[in-house]
Design a protein around this motif. Structure first.
Motif, mmCIF file in Angstrom:
data_model
loop_
_atom_site.group_PDB
_atom_site.id
_atom_site.type_symbol
_atom_site.label_atom_id
_atom_site.label_comp_id
_atom_site.label_asym_id
_atom_site.label_seq_id
_atom_site.Cartn_x
_atom_site.Cartn_y
_atom_site.Cartn_z
ATOM 1 N N SER A 278 50.079 5.412 31.013
ATOM 2 C CA SER A 278 51.011 6.038 31.965
ATOM 3 C C SER A 278 52.453 6.065 31.469
ATOM 4 O O SER A 278 53.296 6.731 32.073
ATOM 5 N N GLY B 90 50.088 9.286 46.081
ATOM 6 C CA GLY B 90 49.211 9.718 45.000
ATOM 7 C C GLY B 90 47.840 9.079 45.100
ATOM 8 O O GLY B 90 46.809 9.738 44.872
ATOM 9 N N LYS C 265 47.621 13.985 39.636
ATOM 10 C CA LYS C 265 49.047 13.775 39.871
ATOM 11 C C LYS C 265 49.469 14.524 41.131
ATOM 12 O O LYS C 265 48.988 15.626 41.409
ATOM 13 N N THR D 120 52.907 16.081 43.210
ATOM 14 C CA THR D 120 54.244 16.578 42.928
ATOM 15 C C THR D 120 54.825 17.178 44.197
ATOM 16 O O THR D 120 54.080 17.512 45.133
ATOM 17 N N HIS E 50 51.839 13.680 30.873
ATOM 18 C CA HIS E 50 50.537 13.623 31.538
ATOM 19 C C HIS E 50 49.428 14.030 30.563
ATOM 20 O O HIS E 50 48.330 13.447 30.571
ATOM 21 N N TYR F 259 47.003 18.825 39.582
ATOM 22 C CA TYR F 259 48.248 18.559 40.308
ATOM 23 C C TYR F 259 48.072 18.972 41.768
ATOM 24 O O TYR F 259 47.540 20.045 42.065
#
Length: 380
Positions: free
Chosen positions: A75, A105, A169, A171, A184, A210
């Motif tokens: 990460s 998340g 992920k 966002t 990523h 995402y």
């Protein structure tokens, strides 16, 4: 005693006029003061602390010891070397915590994406495994580096063999997202490389998904393993990070991405924040800085038990005083010392108090506490 409406209250809401003239104002103030971002964060951290103990994971509650220089977390790949080094060496974090983002998340992954993958991407012979542990060493001509971590959901066959590795992920918006973000992509490549090394069949395909936190719309990108990107980008980055840590060198302040400085929890010590510091090493609290959360301090003290509070933080978190202690004020001109609470508190925590002894002799000398570099050494 008469009843009359509370000022600015909805029609029909009445209280005793005795209460209106005083106590109810205190009750309102208490309720408003009690519900704040700081108290919420402290409450949530306590919930996590207790949950980790109940689930048999008390080691999650303390700071992790600094890893070996050659070890890397997926990460953190391809990001600012200085920021990553601060994280690894348990430098004290500043400012607000992104725990809310991590929580959102996790919930998005577990409550939405995993059920979605189960329904739309699996067959009678394939399944979704929540995560897989990776631990692999990459040998180069000059040295070796290691990457360890846990994947996001992996689609596997009936024997549990990985077929498709995902990275999930969240966002704020998908509007300006035109492709996988490099860090990523690097994280997903670490999973692909490690699993490919571990299993007999070739594992070359990943999926970056995402999700927008506001709309729950998604964008998914197929990410095939790119050997050039892996070797010349990711492995080269790991080797550089390893070299900085092996040499005990604070990496340069060169963020890889524009957003890194604005979200970094080490802005003050790095030199990107409003505090009058820059290029500060891994240990020591910034004198005069109040923007440390209680959980951040307890993690730092767990990593460095001999550290103490600054006077500014002692006033903010008095419950930590007995266990950690507080640095004294000291005059560098006359060597006088003052207890942290012996002097009047300044409205501006960054404003240093004056030495009373020097003032009596017509000298205006500001008092100091140990600099961050000297806080873990003897201070007399």
């Amino acid at each position: 005693m008469s009843d009359e409406p509370i000022p600015d209250s909805p029609p029909g809401v009445v209280v005793s006029s005795v209460i209106e003239r005083g106590p109810e104002d205190l009750v309102r103030k208490h309720l408003v003061d009690a519900i704040s971002n700081q108290s919420f964060n402290e409450w949530y951290q306590e919930q996590q602390f207790t949950q980790n103990i109940l689930e048999g994971r008390p080691y999650f509650n303390g700071a992790s010891p600094p890893p070996e220089p050659e070890r890397h977390s997926p990460s953190k790949l391809l990001q600012c070397h200085r920021k990553v080094s601060y994280y690894k060496e348990n430098a004290p974090k500043e400012g607000s915590s992104p725990q809310g983002l991590f929580w959102a998340g996790t919930r998005f992954e577990e409550d939405i994406v995993v059920p979605y993958l189960l329904e739309s991407a699996t067959t009678d012979d394939t399944y979704v495994q929540n995560s897989m542990w990776i631990d692999t060493t990459i040998e180069t001509e000059e040295d070796s580096v290691q990457v360890r971590g846990v994947t996001d959901p992996v689609i596997v066959d009936a024997e549990g063999e990985p077929l498709l590795v995902t990275e999930i992920k969240t966002t704020s918006s998908l509007e300006y997202l035109s492709g996988p973000k490099p860090h990523h992509k690097a994280q997903l490549h670490a999973y692909l490389y490690a699993l490919n090394e571990k299993h007999d069949h070739s594992i070359q395909d990943g999926l970056l998904l995402y999700g927008a936190r506001d709309t729950l719309d998604i964008k998914a990108y197929h990410v095939p393993f790119d050997e050039t990107f892996w070797n010349e980008g990711v492995v080269a980055w790991m080797r550089s990070q390893t070299a900085y840590r092996e040499n005990g060198e604070l990496p340069p302040a060169k963020p890889v991405f524009d957003w890194e400085c604005s979200t970094c929890p080490f802005q003050g010590r790095c030199g990107e924040g409003d505090a009058p510091y820059q290029d500060v090493g891994y240990t020591g609290l910034l004198p005069g800085l109040a923007e440390y959360r209680k959980q951040q301090l307890t993690e730092y003290f767990d990593a460095y038990p001999s550290a103490k509070l600054t006077p500014t933080l002692a006033r903010k978190y008095p419950s930590l005083i007995d266990e950690q202690g507080v640095y004294e004020w000291r005059c560098t001109a006359c060597a006088s010392t003052y207890a942290w609470d012996e002097l009047e508190e300044k409205d501006d925590p960054s404003e240093l108090p004056l030495c009373a002894g020097c003032a009596e002799n017509g000298e205006l000398t500001t008092l100091t506490v140990p600099t961050p570099e000297n806080q873990l050494t003897d201070y007399r």
